[in-house]
Design an enzyme around this catalytic site. Structure first.
Site, PDB file in Angstrom:
ATOM      1  N   ARG A 222       0.835  -1.190   0.000  1.00  0.00           N
ATOM      2  CA  ARG A 222       0.000   0.000   0.000  1.00  0.00           C
ATOM      3  C   ARG A 222       0.875   1.246   0.000  1.00  0.00           C
ATOM      4  NH1 ARG A 222      -2.052   2.355   4.884  1.00  0.00           N
ATOM      5  NH2 ARG A 222      -3.198   4.186   4.256  1.00  0.00           N
TER       6      ARG A 222
ATOM      7  N   SER B 204      -6.766   2.761   0.511  1.00  0.00           N
ATOM      8  CA  SER B 204      -6.853   2.539   1.954  1.00  0.00           C
ATOM      9  C   SER B 204      -6.804   1.045   2.252  1.00  0.00           C
ATOM     10  CB  SER B 204      -8.161   3.127   2.483  1.00  0.00           C
ATOM     11  OG  SER B 204      -9.231   2.341   2.021  1.00  0.00           O
TER      12      SER B 204
ATOM     13  N   SER C 216     -18.037  -3.804   7.328  1.00  0.00           N
ATOM     14  CA  SER C 216     -18.075  -2.715   8.290  1.00  0.00           C
ATOM     15  C   SER C 216     -16.677  -2.601   8.891  1.00  0.00           C
ATOM     16  CB  SER C 216     -19.116  -3.028   9.378  1.00  0.00           C
ATOM     17  OG  SER C 216     -19.113  -2.002  10.333  1.00  0.00           O
ATOM     18  N   ASN C 217     -16.070  -1.451   8.775  1.00  0.00           N
ATOM     19  CA  ASN C 217     -14.683  -1.276   9.198  1.00  0.00           C
ATOM     20  C   ASN C 217     -14.612  -0.221  10.291  1.00  0.00           C
ATOM     21  OD1 ASN C 217     -11.956  -0.734   9.433  1.00  0.00           O
ATOM     22  ND2 ASN C 217     -11.566  -0.965   7.225  1.00  0.00           N
TER      23      ASN C 217
ATOM     24  N   GLY D 297     -11.330  -4.965  12.048  1.00  0.00           N
ATOM     25  CA  GLY D 297     -10.722  -4.233  13.172  1.00  0.00           C
ATOM     26  C   GLY D 297      -9.512  -3.418  12.711  1.00  0.00           C
TER      27      GLY D 297
ATOM     28  N   HIS E 262     -26.986 -18.371   9.541  1.00  0.00           N
ATOM     29  CA  HIS E 262     -26.868 -19.831   9.604  1.00  0.00           C
ATOM     30  C   HIS E 262     -27.858 -20.522   8.677  1.00  0.00           C
ATOM     31  CE1 HIS E 262     -25.074 -23.364  11.056  1.00  0.00           C
ATOM     32  NE2 HIS E 262     -24.884 -23.003  12.303  1.00  0.00           N
TER      33      HIS E 262
ATOM     34  N   ASP F  95     -22.995 -22.669   6.726  1.00  0.00           N
ATOM     35  CA  ASP F  95     -22.553 -23.139   8.019  1.00  0.00           C
ATOM     36  C   ASP F  95     -21.102 -22.734   8.256  1.00  0.00           C
ATOM     37  OD1 ASP F  95     -23.007 -26.277   6.490  1.00  0.00           O
ATOM     38  OD2 ASP F  95     -21.255 -24.993   6.355  1.00  0.00           O
TER      39      ASP F  95
END
Ligand SMILES: Cc1cc2nc3c(=O)[nH]c(=O)nc-3n(C[C@H](O)[C@H](O)[C@H](O)COP(=O)(O)OP(=O)(O)OC[C@H]3O[C@@H](n4cnc5c(N)ncnc54)[C@H](O)[C@@H]3O)c2cc1C
Lengths: 453, 460
Positions: free
Chosen positions: A270, A283, A374-375, A399, A426, A430
């Site tokens: 990067r 990013s 989602s960051n 994260g 679910h 699975d």
């Protein structure tokens, strides 16, 4: 010439009401199809509304700052000579729930419609049999809920029995799965209380003028200086999240798979890429998007949604990228991510995020995701898990990239690590399937040159 | 004048009236049913039933003609039309007797004569055996409909006939012009053609059976063409006058001469001379206006069947009869789902449909998927030697909702109910395809068309 009725558009699955921020045309202005008529605030974003017909904007029925349920007539476009009285007369009474209307008119059908008859039975028009059976069934709370402007599911949640088999028609089940409606929260009006199509539709289109809690002045004088708490009004977007998320969390059986990714090489790559002249800045999240897009193609079982009786497997990766806003969260969709290069993803994702913050997204950019990311990396979050956006089958929570002590062949050193947590439906997949997908994402990020080819 | 007191008076004993009467009786109400013709109404006596008997004759004639195909050599045969009519009368009589039997069994009084509504609870009957007054707590009107004609064209039932004359006359014309290509028109065209008449169908709209799906119309036209039935669609009839072999029909596309002309341009409600005006019973475009419980604008007066409007079908009349009876008895009947009434036409190939046509579904803004399966690929149809037509399923693309089904072909009118039941239960395509269909049956074509709508047809 045609008269064009301008109605409050339904700009997203969850949209129930919209607020006119401002009209960009005024009464008497000539408009053409495609002209921007007004800006509308929905539960998710501010959206520009286009004109569909040509003519003169003859009448504005809902002015700037006001709210109107989806489907309400808000304006009329016609030629100056045209009589628009009929079009105006058809304006639905505002703030009346359309869904509830449909349900209650169906109910009304079983009610005697005769004019009141003198009480001395048996008069013509009165049932000849004992009157008990003829009295209309008492209004069912679930249905009348809409009429007072609260979305039916929200109100019935506390009263519904959330156990046992749901009695619903196949069509009702399918539509519910597609629209993310929880059948356990709906009351059926079919034979024997069976949930039928109209019940689900009433629950999805119930036009709610969600009552906004107004900050109330404390009733008693505070004992200590400063108030203990305050009640803040829900923003449209927070109200929508509050409404929708339980619809996901309760019926969608979530499970989670977490994996840690060595980000050293991605980090270096990067930095190298970002040092290149004339290249867009990339990013960490763009890397994640690209990796997911490629992995989704390989693992279509993760790129899938539950349909009640079937599972819809997507062969294209439309990735929703959650963007944090002051008052909530919005998930614009990067369409066909799998077909886009890292640089393209970087440019388009930045554009989406910027316009999301400026509330300038178009309606089409807010729906149709097949998977989401989602960051929360920028908040120094080690790891977290996210709630699936139905009807998507999975969401990836990203994260922070942390510098941690690692031991390798060279001994003790410092490495960059990032935790990924996949939330899976679910009913769609699975654990093993989720894990294999996550492994591939990890591999792509750890061998990041693969993201460039 | 004698007065009779009952809970319910029913005027007219067609499928609407007799079913309403029986259902009322089942619910413990006393019923008097007034009829000025024969019990069973148009349907059993002059409509559905005798025409189905005639169409069966037409089918048998056709099979005899095709005997060689089955390896059967005939030394010749004679199809006698008068005897076909006589047979249809015996069938109708039997059905009408059946209604009388059901009335006796349910202790319903049949009052012969013409009924007039005097007030909301009084029906006066000018009977063959004297007049009488019926006092009732509720009245059900079920007087049905009668054939319409074109302006300026009187029906003499000799050269210009309606279905009324057609089901009675034992003479089969050598040539006939059928004006109107709805169900009644194409059914009679089929019968006359089978008995050797030169048939010309005239239709003002651009296609045969214009309310059916377009592809169905096309298939029927193809089948009729093969049987040398002439068809002119999109033509306006200007006049029908005596002359030539019997009648001369002038149209904007030339004239047609024939022995007879059959008027099959639709039916109008029987609402005059019933006392409706005096009571201000509201009408709507010539039909009696009713609530979903079949009550008219006058409380206590109910109306059902052809007189309350389309579709003018016997089974719709029966279903309305049940609703009216249950409403009167204080039940909460489920209102009819008018979008789910099957429509059947018994010409060959038969036609049956339920729900929306493809065009109507698209007009309604639905994104549709279509499945179509021809009987040529159906084993049972091939074995029967009856391979005309197809099953067409129109479904909502996203949900798999069955929006409409259109069948043209052998026993179409029996196959359709699978879809009517499915729609009542809100089944989607999926439930149909997971229902195992016996092999070999014509209904397998229904399964295959459904599979086709999902892009999964096996046998094509
Ligand atoms: C040739 C033909 C073929 C048809 N084929 C079919 C078919 O295959 N399938 C189908 O579903 N439908 C068919 N129909 C339509 C079907 O016959 C009608 O929809 C059905 O009969 C309507 O039933 P009803 O009870 O409303 O009235 P009707 O059957 O018309 O009965 C009304 C009765 O009331 C009597 N009456 C009227 N006024 C009075 C009065 N004042 N006092 C006493 N008695 C009165 C009449 O004499 C009649 O007997 C056909 C119609 C025709 C003409």
């Amino acid at each position: 010439m045609a008269i064009t009725k301008v109605v409050m558009p339904k700009l997203s699955e969850a949209m129930e009401t919209g607020k006119i921020i401002k009209w960009l045309k005024k009464e008497g202005d000539r408009v053409q199809g495609g002209d921007i008529l007004a800006e509308i605030e929905t539960d998710k974003a501010d959206v520009e509304m286009e004109a569909f017909g040509a003519g003169v904007l003859r009448k504005i029925l809902v002015s700037a700052g006001e709210k109107a349920p989806v489907g309400t007539l808000i304006g009329v476009i016609a030629e100056p000579a045209e009589d628009i009285a009929a079009a105006l007369a058809s304006a639905p009474a505002p703030a009346v729930a359309a869904g509830a209307g449909a349900a209650s008119s169906a109910r009304k059908d079983t009610r005697p419609e005769a004019a009141p008859v003198p009480p001395t039975a048996p008069a013509p028009g009165q049932p000849l049999r004992p009157a008990v059976v003829s009295t209309p069934a008492p209004a069912v709370p679930a249905v009348s809920a809409g009429a007072v402007g609260i979305p039916a599911p929200a109100l019935t949640a506390s009263t519904a029995v959330a156990t046992g088999r749901v009695k619903a028609s196949p069509l009702a089940k399918k539509i519910a799965a597609q629209t993310g409606v929880d059948l356990r929260l709906i009351r059926g009006t079919g034979p024997g209380g069976r949930i039928i199509r109209r019940d689900v539709e009433a629950a999805t289109v119930t036009v709610a003028t969600a009552p906004v809690t107004v900050a109330a002045a404390p009733v008693t004088a505070p004992i200590v200086p400063g108030v203990e708490y305050e009640d803040r009004p829900l923003s449209q977007i927070r109200a929508a999240i509050a409404r929708r998320m339980p619809l996901s969390k309760a019926p969608v059986p979530h499970f989670y798979v977490t994996s840690e990714v060595a980000m050293d090489r991605a980090w270096e790559l990067r930095e190298e890429l970002n040092a290149l002249e004339g290249q867009p800045k990339i990013s960490v999240n763009d890397f994640v998007v690209r990796a997911c897009a490629l992995a989704l193609l390989k693992h279509p079982g993760v790129n899938a949604s539950f349909q009640g009786e079937s599972i819809r497997v997507w062969h294209r990766a439309h990735i929703g990228i959650a963007v944090a806003l002051e008052d909530g969260l919005i998930t614009p969709v990067l369409r066909d991510s799998h077909a886009k290069s890292l640089a393209q993803i970087a440019v388009e994702a930045r554009d989406l995020a910027e316009r999301a913050r400026a509330r300038k997204l178009r309606a089409t950019e807010l729906s149709g995701a097949t998977f989401s990311i989602s960051n929360l990396g920028m908040y120094d979050v080690t790891e977290f898990s996210a709630i699936i956006n139905p009807p998507e089958g999975a969401i990836l929570a990203v994260g922070s990239v942390r510098r941690v002590a690692v031991v390798d062949d060279a001994g003790l050193g410092v490495g960059r690590r990032m935790a990924l947590t996949l939330s899976c439906d679910h009913r769609v997949m699975d654990g093993a399937m989720g894990a294999r997908f996550l492994q591939d994402v990890k591999r792509l990020l750890e061998e990041p040159l693969r993201l460039l080819v | 004048m004698a007065t009779r007191n009952v809970d319910v008076a029913v005027v007219g004993t067609g499928p609407g009236g007799y079913v309403a009467a029986i259902r009322c009786a089942q619910l413990g109400l006393s019923v008097a049913a007034v009829e000025d013709d024969r019990p069973g109404g148009v349907c059993l006596n002059w409509g559905c039933i005798p025409t189905k008997a005639l169409l069966r004759n037409a089918e048998v004639v056709n099979l005899f003609e095709r005997a060689a195909e089955f390896g059967i050599r005939l030394a010749g045969f004679e199809a006698n039309y008068a005897e076909a009519i006589q047979r249809s009368r015996r069938v109708a009589d039997r059905m009408s007797k059946g209604v009388e039997f059901l009335f006796r069994k349910n202790k319903i009084t049949l009052v012969p004569g013409r009924g007039v509504l005097k007030s909301r609870d009084t029906v006066e009957v000018a009977g063959t055996g004297g007049n009488e007054t019926i006092q009732a707590k509720a009245v059900i009107l079920a007087t049905g409909s009668e054939p319409k004609s074109l302006p300026g064209v009187p029906i003499d039932e000799k050269t210009v006939i309606s279905s009324n004359g057609a089901v009675r006359s034992e003479r089969s014309p050598k040539s006939i012009v059928v004006i109107g290509a709805g169900a009644v028109g194409v059914e009679f065209a089929d019968v006359y053609a089978a008995y050797g008449a030169q048939v010309t169908i005239l239709e003002a709209l651009p296609r045969l059976v214009p309310i059916e799906d377009e592809e169905v119309s096309k298939e029927l036209a193809r089948a009729f063409r093969r049987r040398s039935i002439e068809m002119k669609t999109g033509v306006k009839v200007a006049s029908v006058t005596p002359g030539g072999p019997g009648v001369i029909v002038e149209t904007d596309a030339g004239k047609v001469e024939a022995e007879q002309a059959l008027m099959a341009v639709g039916r109008g409600a029987k609402v005059t001379g019933l006392g409706l005006e005096a009571l201000s019973v509201r009408l709507d475009r010539g039909f009696v206006r009713v609530s979903p419980r079949m009550e008219t604008s006058v409380p206590g007066v109910y109306a059902i069947g052809d007189m309350v409007g389309p579709p003018l079908l016997a089974h719709k009349a029966m279903a309305e009869g049940v609703v009216a009876a249950e409403a009167i008895a204080g039940r909460s009947p489920r209102p009819l789902d008018y979008g789910n009434v099957p429509a059947c036409t018994y010409c060959r190939p038969q036609i049956a449909s339920v729900g929306l046509t493809e065009a109507k579904a698209r007009e309604a803004g639905r994104e549709v998927s279509i499945g179509k399966f021809p009987f040529t690929a159906n084993g049972k149809a091939v074995a029967l030697g009856d391979t005309e037509g197809f099953v067409k399923v129109v479904a909502d693309k996203a949900s798999g909702e069955i929006l409409g089904v259109h069948i043209v072909g052998p026993e179409a009118t029996e196959i359709i109910h699978e879809f009517a039941v499915g729609r009542t239960l809100e089944a989607t395509l999926e439930e149909i395809i997971h229902t195992i269909h016996a092999h070999p049956t014509l209904s397998e074509a229904a399964l295959e068309a459904t599979l086709g709508a999902l892009g999964q047809a096996i046998h094509i």
